[in-house]
Write a protein that holds these residues in place. Structure first.
Motif, PDB file in Angstrom:
ATOM      1  N   VAL A  23       3.287   5.940  -2.817  1.00 13.18           N
ATOM      2  CA  VAL A  23       4.462   6.695  -3.267  1.00 13.18           C
ATOM      3  C   VAL A  23       4.438   6.836  -4.789  1.00 13.18           C
ATOM      4  CG1 VAL A  23       6.974   6.593  -3.506  1.00 13.18           C
ATOM      5  CG2 VAL A  23       5.911   6.155  -1.285  1.00 13.18           C
ATOM      6  N   ILE A  24       4.159   5.758  -5.487  1.00 14.46           N
ATOM      7  CA  ILE A  24       4.131   5.787  -6.944  1.00 14.46           C
ATOM      8  C   ILE A  24       3.030   6.733  -7.432  1.00 14.46           C
ATOM      9  CG2 ILE A  24       3.667   4.402  -9.012  1.00 14.46           C
ATOM     10  CD1 ILE A  24       5.051   2.040  -7.408  1.00 14.46           C
ATOM     11  N   LYS A  25       1.885   6.681  -6.786  1.00 12.65           N
ATOM     12  CA  LYS A  25       0.767   7.552  -7.159  1.00 12.65           C
ATOM     13  C   LYS A  25       1.098   9.027  -6.900  1.00 12.65           C
ATOM     14  CE  LYS A  25      -4.190   8.006  -6.548  1.00 12.65           C
ATOM     15  NZ  LYS A  25      -5.376   7.523  -5.868  1.00 12.65           N
ATOM     16  N   ALA A  26       1.953   9.306  -5.920  1.00 16.54           N
ATOM     17  CA  ALA A  26       2.316  10.679  -5.554  1.00 16.54           C
ATOM     18  C   ALA A  26       3.331  11.306  -6.504  1.00 16.54           C
ATOM     19  CB  ALA A  26       2.862  10.711  -4.134  1.00 16.54           C
ATOM     20  N   LEU A  27       3.938  10.508  -7.375  1.00 17.38           N
ATOM     21  CA  LEU A  27       4.934  11.051  -8.299  1.00 17.38           C
ATOM     22  C   LEU A  27       4.277  12.057  -9.239  1.00 17.38           C
ATOM     23  CD1 LEU A  27       6.781   7.728  -9.136  1.00 17.38           C
ATOM     24  CD2 LEU A  27       7.696   9.638  -7.799  1.00 17.38           C
ATOM     25  N   VAL A  67       9.397   2.422 -13.139  1.00 22.74           N
ATOM     26  CA  VAL A  67       9.330   2.068 -11.720  1.00 22.74           C
ATOM     27  C   VAL A  67       9.543   0.575 -11.506  1.00 22.74           C
ATOM     28  CG1 VAL A  67       7.897   2.112  -9.646  1.00 22.74           C
ATOM     29  CG2 VAL A  67       7.741   3.987 -11.294  1.00 22.74           C
ATOM     30  N   THR A  68      10.425   0.271 -10.548  1.00 23.02           N
ATOM     31  CA  THR A  68      10.636  -1.088 -10.059  1.00 23.02           C
ATOM     32  C   THR A  68      10.353  -1.062  -8.563  1.00 23.02           C
ATOM     33  OG1 THR A  68      12.360  -1.442 -11.716  1.00 23.02           O
ATOM     34  CG2 THR A  68      12.312  -2.978  -9.862  1.00 23.02           C
ATOM     35  N   LEU A  93       3.048  10.492   3.452  1.00 16.32           N
ATOM     36  CA  LEU A  93       3.721  11.254   2.412  1.00 16.32           C
ATOM     37  C   LEU A  93       2.934  12.492   2.016  1.00 16.32           C
ATOM     38  CD1 LEU A  93       5.993  11.463   0.309  1.00 16.32           C
ATOM     39  CD2 LEU A  93       4.627   9.988  -1.167  1.00 16.32           C
ATOM     40  N   ASP A  94       3.642  13.608   1.961  1.00 23.43           N
ATOM     41  CA  ASP A  94       3.082  14.868   1.472  1.00 23.43           C
ATOM     42  C   ASP A  94       3.497  14.987   0.009  1.00 23.43           C
ATOM     43  OD1 ASP A  94       2.949  17.604   0.648  1.00 23.43           O
ATOM     44  OD2 ASP A  94       2.957  18.245   2.743  1.00 23.43           O
ATOM     45  N   ASN A  95       2.521  14.909  -0.895  1.00 27.37           N
ATOM     46  CA  ASN A  95       2.808  14.925  -2.330  1.00 27.37           C
ATOM     47  C   ASN A  95       3.572  16.178  -2.747  1.00 27.37           C
ATOM     48  OD1 ASN A  95       1.137  12.723  -2.060  1.00 27.37           O
ATOM     49  ND2 ASN A  95      -0.226  13.276  -3.721  1.00 27.37           N
ATOM     50  N   LEU A 152       0.829  -1.201   0.000  1.00 26.54           N
ATOM     51  CA  LEU A 152       0.000   0.000   0.000  1.00 26.54           C
ATOM     52  C   LEU A 152       0.870   1.260   0.000  1.00 26.54           C
ATOM     53  CD1 LEU A 152      -2.844   1.220   0.128  1.00 26.54           C
ATOM     54  CD2 LEU A 152      -2.701   1.054   2.612  1.00 26.54           C
ATOM     55  N   SER A 153       1.929   1.261   0.795  1.00 23.92           N
ATOM     56  CA  SER A 153       2.840   2.410   0.824  1.00 23.92           C
ATOM     57  C   SER A 153       3.556   2.585  -0.506  1.00 23.92           C
ATOM     58  CB  SER A 153       3.863   2.265   1.951  1.00 23.92           C
ATOM     59  OG  SER A 153       3.245   2.425   3.201  1.00 23.92           O
ATOM     60  N   ARG A 154       3.998   1.481  -1.112  1.00 23.31           N
ATOM     61  CA  ARG A 154       4.649   1.577  -2.423  1.00 23.31           C
ATOM     62  C   ARG A 154       3.700   2.193  -3.443  1.00 23.31           C
ATOM     63  NH1 ARG A 154       6.126  -3.745  -1.222  1.00 23.31           N
ATOM     64  NH2 ARG A 154       4.886  -4.565  -2.948  1.00 23.31           N
TER      65      ARG A 154
END
Length: 121
Positions: A18-22, A30-31, A106-108, A13-15
């Protein structure tokens, strides 16, 4: 050309978060790594430009990954994203070469500003 990125966090879920926040204007290849040992194996065999790294992971933690990277000439830029924000831990990761320490959740905008500061935006 897509920037090779490794996201290392034991929480799927965290990964994903993070990916969604890029920032959408950036193109990343992304790997994902589910723990520090997997991250190190990927780092041994693949050249990444950027590593988004959690600290608290099984097998090898984020500090262990940073220790593995220390002294390597082709190391990626590392941004630590962690809920473990003890001042001593922050000092250690910065001494080991992390470019930034961002607290979870995470703050986007903070991630985007950090990527800008590092020259990705």
């Amino acid at each position: 050309m897509a920037v090779p990125l490794l996201v290392a966090d034991d929480s799927r879920l965290s990964r994903r978060s993070v990916i969604k926040a890029l920032p959408p204007e950036l193109e990343f290849s992304v790997t994902e790594a589910a723990n520090g040992r997997e991250a190190i194996e990927l780092l041994e065999n693949t050249s990444f430009k950027l590593l988004l790294l959690d600290l608290t992971m099984p097998e090898v933690d984020g500090v262990g990954v940073l220790e593995y990277l220390s002294g390597k000439s082709d190391r990626p830029d590392v941004i630590v994203i962690s809920a473990d924000f003890q001042p001593e831990k922050q000092r250690i990761v910065m001494e080991l070469g992390a470019k930034k320490f961002i607290r979870k959740p995470l703050d986007n905008e903070e991630l985007a500003m950090t990527l800008f500061e590092l020259g990705y935006l």
